[in-house]
Design a protein around this motif. Sequence first.
Motif, PDB file in Angstrom:
ATOM      1  N   ALA A 126       1.946 -23.770  -1.291  1.00 47.93           N
ATOM      2  CA  ALA A 126       2.374 -23.780   0.114  1.00 47.93           C
ATOM      3  C   ALA A 126       1.185 -23.425   1.002  1.00 47.93           C
ATOM      4  N   ARG A 127       0.129 -24.222   0.942  1.00 47.17           N
ATOM      5  CA  ARG A 127      -1.124 -23.883   1.626  1.00 47.17           C
ATOM      6  C   ARG A 127      -0.914 -23.621   3.111  1.00 47.17           C
ATOM      7  N   ALA A 128      -0.105 -24.436   3.766  1.00 44.77           N
ATOM      8  CA  ALA A 128       0.090 -24.268   5.207  1.00 44.77           C
ATOM      9  C   ALA A 128       0.801 -22.963   5.549  1.00 44.77           C
ATOM     10  N   SER A 129       1.488 -22.397   4.588  1.00 47.40           N
ATOM     11  CA  SER A 129       2.242 -21.162   4.830  1.00 47.40           C
ATOM     12  C   SER A 129       1.472 -19.906   4.467  1.00 47.40           C
ATOM     13  N   VAL A 130       0.238 -20.038   3.976  1.00 48.88           N
ATOM     14  CA  VAL A 130      -0.513 -18.868   3.520  1.00 48.88           C
ATOM     15  C   VAL A 130      -0.645 -17.789   4.596  1.00 48.88           C
ATOM     16  N   PRO A 131      -0.929 -18.132   5.865  1.00 50.46           N
ATOM     17  CA  PRO A 131      -0.993 -17.054   6.869  1.00 50.46           C
ATOM     18  C   PRO A 131       0.285 -16.231   6.935  1.00 50.46           C
TER      19      PRO A 131
ATOM     20  N   LEU B 146       3.943  -3.459  11.833  1.00 45.73           N
ATOM     21  CA  LEU B 146       4.276  -4.751  12.443  1.00 45.73           C
ATOM     22  C   LEU B 146       3.068  -5.432  13.087  1.00 45.73           C
ATOM     23  N   PRO B 147       2.236  -4.704  13.854  1.00 45.61           N
ATOM     24  CA  PRO B 147       1.048  -5.367  14.404  1.00 45.61           C
ATOM     25  C   PRO B 147       0.077  -5.853  13.330  1.00 45.61           C
ATOM     26  N   THR B 148      -0.031  -5.108  12.227  1.00 46.14           N
ATOM     27  CA  THR B 148      -0.949  -5.512  11.169  1.00 46.14           C
ATOM     28  C   THR B 148      -0.500  -6.823  10.536  1.00 46.14           C
ATOM     29  N   GLY B 149       0.772  -6.922  10.188  1.00 40.63           N
ATOM     30  CA  GLY B 149       1.281  -8.172   9.636  1.00 40.63           C
ATOM     31  C   GLY B 149       1.146  -9.321  10.606  1.00 40.63           C
ATOM     32  N   ALA B 150       1.415  -9.061  11.879  1.00 39.21           N
ATOM     33  CA  ALA B 150       1.352 -10.115  12.884  1.00 39.21           C
ATOM     34  C   ALA B 150      -0.077 -10.620  13.085  1.00 39.21           C
ATOM     35  N   ILE B 151      -1.040  -9.697  13.156  1.00 39.49           N
ATOM     36  CA  ILE B 151      -2.417 -10.133  13.413  1.00 39.49           C
ATOM     37  C   ILE B 151      -2.968 -10.899  12.228  1.00 39.49           C
ATOM     38  N   LEU B 152      -2.523 -10.585  11.024  1.00 42.42           N
ATOM     39  CA  LEU B 152      -2.975 -11.349   9.863  1.00 42.42           C
ATOM     40  C   LEU B 152      -2.547 -12.810   9.961  1.00 42.42           C
ATOM     41  N   VAL B 153      -1.329 -13.055  10.409  1.00 39.05           N
ATOM     42  CA  VAL B 153      -0.872 -14.437  10.586  1.00 39.05           C
ATOM     43  C   VAL B 153      -1.782 -15.163  11.572  1.00 39.05           C
ATOM     44  N   VAL B 154      -2.085 -14.516  12.679  1.00 42.41           N
ATOM     45  CA  VAL B 154      -2.915 -15.129  13.715  1.00 42.41           C
ATOM     46  C   VAL B 154      -4.331 -15.379  13.201  1.00 42.41           C
ATOM     47  N   LEU B 155      -4.955 -14.354  12.637  1.00 42.84           N
ATOM     48  CA  LEU B 155      -6.359 -14.460  12.236  1.00 42.84           C
ATOM     49  C   LEU B 155      -6.566 -15.465  11.114  1.00 42.84           C
ATOM     50  N   ILE B 156      -5.664 -15.481  10.140  1.00 38.46           N
ATOM     51  CA  ILE B 156      -5.809 -16.439   9.041  1.00 38.46           C
ATOM     52  C   ILE B 156      -5.608 -17.867   9.552  1.00 38.46           C
ATOM     53  N   THR B 157      -4.663 -18.048  10.458  1.00 36.85           N
ATOM     54  CA  THR B 157      -4.414 -19.382  11.000  1.00 36.85           C
ATOM     55  C   THR B 157      -5.625 -19.932  11.741  1.00 36.85           C
TER      56      THR B 157
ATOM     57  N   LEU C 196      -2.325 -12.446  -5.860  1.00 38.25           N
ATOM     58  CA  LEU C 196      -1.333 -13.364  -6.414  1.00 38.25           C
ATOM     59  C   LEU C 196      -0.690 -14.192  -5.302  1.00 38.25           C
ATOM     60  N   THR C 197      -0.364 -13.558  -4.190  1.00 36.47           N
ATOM     61  CA  THR C 197       0.224 -14.264  -3.054  1.00 36.47           C
ATOM     62  C   THR C 197      -0.719 -15.330  -2.519  1.00 36.47           C
ATOM     63  N   ILE C 198      -1.993 -14.995  -2.373  1.00 40.50           N
ATOM     64  CA  ILE C 198      -2.970 -15.949  -1.843  1.00 40.50           C
ATOM     65  C   ILE C 198      -3.134 -17.138  -2.778  1.00 40.50           C
ATOM     66  N   LEU C 199      -3.371 -16.874  -4.049  1.00 42.36           N
ATOM     67  CA  LEU C 199      -3.670 -17.964  -4.988  1.00 42.36           C
ATOM     68  C   LEU C 199      -2.458 -18.848  -5.241  1.00 42.36           C
ATOM     69  N   MET C 200      -1.295 -18.261  -5.393  1.00 45.72           N
ATOM     70  CA  MET C 200      -0.085 -19.068  -5.583  1.00 45.72           C
ATOM     71  C   MET C 200       0.277 -19.809  -4.298  1.00 45.72           C
TER      72      MET C 200
END
Length: 233
Positions: free
Chosen positions: A148-153, A47-58, A139-143
Motif C-alpha cells: 500500500a505504497r500510497a498509504s505509507v504516510p 496527536l500532533p506527532t502522528g499528524a505531522i508525520l503524515v504531512v512530512l512523509i507525503t 515492519l509497517t514501512i516495509l510492508m
Amino acid sequence: MTFSLARRLAAECLGTGLLVATVVGSGIMGERLAGGNFALALLGNTLPTGAILVVLITILAPISGAHFNPAVSLVFALKRDLSAHEAAFYTAAQIAGGLAGTITAHLMFALPLIEASVKARTGAPQWFAEWVATFGLVLTILMGIRFARASVPWLVGLYITAAYWFTASTSFANPAVAIARSLTNTFSGIRPLDLAGFITAQLVGAICGMAVAAWLLRQPTGGTEPMNVEAQL
C-alpha cells in the motif's frame, strides 16, 4: 525524478527538524495546558506527532524517501537501496535537523536554546519498549511499501500515534529524535545518560523488523501460493 544528494539531505534535515519541533513543541504546550494531568499532556503530544508525520512523509518522500530516522536509513542501506556513504550522510542530516528542531521549539516557547534533560528513561522494560516500537515501525514501512505504497504516510502516522500509548517508552523509535530530545528539559526529554540503551534497542529492533519483513515477503519456491480468498468469490 531523481534528486541530487544535496537536495535529498536538505529534505531529510528539514523533515527531521520539523518532526522534532512538533514533538518538543507539542510536549511543552500539552504540559502547560494539561494542568498536571499527564494523560492529557501525552495526548496533546501524541496527536500532533502522528499528524505531522503524515504531512512530512507525503511532501518529502518523493525527494529523499522521508526517512527522518537513522534506523530507517540503516535498513535501506542493508537492503542496498542506499549506499553506505549516502546512509552516513542521511544520518548526519537527520541528527542536525533534530538539533535544529529542538532549538526551534525552545525559541518559540522562550526557553534556553539547549538544555540537557534530567528526565530518566532507562531500564530493561524501556529498552524492550523501544525495540518493539522500532521493530513495528520498520515492519509497517516495509510492508506498507510492498502492499500500500500510497498509504505509507498514513500507516506511519497512525502507527506512531498508537505506539505512543502502547509502549512503556512512548515510542521514540528514532536515534536522531532521541538525541534531539536529550537536549530539552521539558515533557518530551530524555537524559543524555540514557541515550545508549535507547539507541541500541532501536537499531536492533529495526534490523529485526527488516528480517521479519523479508521473511514474510519472500516469494514461495515450492510452486505453492497462498490462497487468494477474493479470487475464489
